[in-house]
Scaffold this active site. Structure first.
Site, mmCIF file in Angstrom:
data_model
loop_
_atom_site.group_PDB
_atom_site.id
_atom_site.type_symbol
_atom_site.label_atom_id
_atom_site.label_comp_id
_atom_site.label_asym_id
_atom_site.label_seq_id
_atom_site.Cartn_x
_atom_site.Cartn_y
_atom_site.Cartn_z
ATOM 1 N N ASP A 17 -3.945 40.431 -38.400
ATOM 2 C CA ASP A 17 -3.563 39.007 -38.458
ATOM 3 C C ASP A 17 -3.628 38.398 -37.060
ATOM 4 O OD1 ASP A 17 -3.159 39.277 -41.132
ATOM 5 O OD2 ASP A 17 -0.961 39.140 -41.057
ATOM 6 N N GLY A 43 -2.627 41.943 -44.132
ATOM 7 C CA GLY A 43 -3.335 42.306 -45.363
ATOM 8 C C GLY A 43 -2.310 42.462 -46.468
ATOM 9 N N GLY A 45 -2.265 44.036 -49.234
ATOM 10 C CA GLY A 45 -2.039 45.400 -49.715
ATOM 11 C C GLY A 45 -1.285 46.244 -48.712
ATOM 12 N N ALA A 209 12.877 30.411 -51.299
ATOM 13 C CA ALA A 209 14.323 30.441 -51.034
ATOM 14 C C ALA A 209 15.155 30.374 -52.313
ATOM 15 C CB ALA A 209 14.688 29.283 -50.114
ATOM 16 N N GLY A 242 5.760 37.376 -50.045
ATOM 17 C CA GLY A 242 5.335 37.768 -51.393
ATOM 18 C C GLY A 242 4.906 39.234 -51.441
ATOM 19 N N ASP A 243 4.278 39.695 -50.375
ATOM 20 C CA ASP A 243 3.853 41.096 -50.321
ATOM 21 C C ASP A 243 5.077 42.013 -50.248
ATOM 22 O OD1 ASP A 243 1.405 39.782 -49.979
ATOM 23 O OD2 ASP A 243 1.457 40.034 -47.803
ATOM 24 N N SER A 273 12.614 39.515 -45.100
ATOM 25 C CA SER A 273 11.306 39.590 -44.425
ATOM 26 C C SER A 273 10.936 38.307 -43.688
ATOM 27 C CB SER A 273 10.205 39.933 -45.435
ATOM 28 O OG SER A 273 9.871 38.806 -46.224
HETATM 29 O O1 RIB Z 1 0.365 37.583 -47.509
HETATM 30 C C1 RIB Z 1 0.213 37.541 -46.116
HETATM 31 C C2 RIB Z 1 -1.078 38.188 -45.726
HETATM 32 O O2 RIB Z 1 -2.140 37.414 -46.241
HETATM 33 C C3 RIB Z 1 -1.323 38.245 -44.237
HETATM 34 O O3 RIB Z 1 -0.815 39.412 -43.652
HETATM 35 C C4 RIB Z 1 -2.828 38.100 -44.139
HETATM 36 O O4 RIB Z 1 -3.465 39.241 -43.668
HETATM 37 C C5 RIB Z 1 -3.307 37.742 -45.534
HETATM 38 O O5 RIB Z 1 -3.840 38.811 -46.161
#
Ligand code: RIB
Length: 295
Positions: A17, A43, A45, A209, A242-243, A273
């Protein structure tokens, strides 16, 4: 670490990033001076895999990276986080994925992703990892990896009774055949509209939120079967929230929590996070997110 005994396998995208902090969105043709710049792990994943690992799950990634400095950055991160890398392909003479991210003063962001070597992740990568998939408890993916890889992995998982979770981000049109293979989808509000009533096991809509809402059987409903409140947090940036939700959900399901309890755990992890810079800096341990959950 080998991934023979993983709890969670992630069909993972990896991006370095490239994060610039600017006051506000930039207009077409405009140049704006940034407050700061940083290169951070990312990323969707990889972020979810790190979140699941910090929540105590044994995690493995199936991924494709370039043989460049950003690829080395991925391997160093996954090793540090205890994530199994035996199913990572390092592609010769290819670049790793990168995401150019603008973070605004209000904590919101815009992202452009160039997937690089990740675009070549396919059924062959999944095929060689089929025993690891059959042996794990949860397989997760996002729309940042080629759909053929996700479908191949979810078919193996479904046949073996392994739970499948798809974070349908970034939003793309998904075939019914893939949605039918998803036990849980974790869209945000805008991504969710295309998914109701199409055969997923459950849809958990993340609401920032405001928390999240569970829709069982993926059916459209006026009211969710369960609504989970959020927490007021001091937002630094929302990259990877979200990840984190998806990864923490996978870890919670893998340790046997029923869906509503797992969503509460994921919700607490995602809330924490957003309190640090970049995707992974503030991803919590299980103890940290359980403390917030109790509050
Ligand atoms: O969801 C955030 C991510 O989206 C970032 O880390 C970026 O790499 C994109 O994949």
């Amino acid at each position: 670490m080998t991934d023979g005994a993983c709890d969670v396998i992630c069909i993972a995208s990896w991006n370095a990033d490239l994060v610039s902090r600017v006051a506000r969105p930039i207009a077409r043709g405009e140049t704006l001076m940034a407050h700061s710049f940083d290169i951070q792990p990312g990323g969707k994943g990889s972020n979810a895999a790190v979140a699941a690992a910090r929540q105590g799950a044994k995690v493995g990634v199936i991924a494709r990276i370039g043989d460049d400095d950003f690829g080395l950055m991925a391997l160093a991160l996954w090793t540090k986080e205890g994530i199994a890398t035996q199913h990572v392909e390092v592609a010769a003479n290819e670049r790793s994925g990168v995401a150019q991210i603008l973070v605004y003063d209000d904590g919101d962001n815009s992202i452009a992703v160039a997937t690089g070597a990740g675009a070549g992740l396919g059924q062959a990568n999944v095929g060689v990892a089929c025993e690891a998939i059959r042996a794990c408890k949860v397989v997760m993916a996002s729309n940042e990896v080629p759909m053929a890889a996700t479908i191949a992995a979810f078919k193996i998982a479904r046949a073996a009774g392994v739970t499948t979770i798809l974070n349908p981000a970034p939003a793309v049109t998904l075939p019914d055949a893939l949605i039918a293979l998803c036990d849980v989808l974790t869209p945000n509000e805008s991504e969710a509209q295309l998914l109701f009533g199409r055969g997923a096991g459950a849809i958990i809509v993340t609401l920032g939120a405001a928390g999240c809402a569970i829709y069982q059987d993926g059916k459209p409903a006026q009211t969710p079967s369960c609504a989970i409140h959020g927490w007021p947090m001091q937002v630094v940036d929302t990259i990877g929230a979200g990840d984190t939700f998806t990864g923490a959900l996978a870890a919670a399901i893998a340790r046997g929590e029923p869906l509503a309890m797992a969503a509460q755990s994921a919700n607490a992890a995602a809330a924490l996070s957003v309190t640090g810079r970049g995707a992974i800096a503030a991803m919590p341990t299980l103890a940290q997110s359980q403390n917030l959950k109790k509050s």
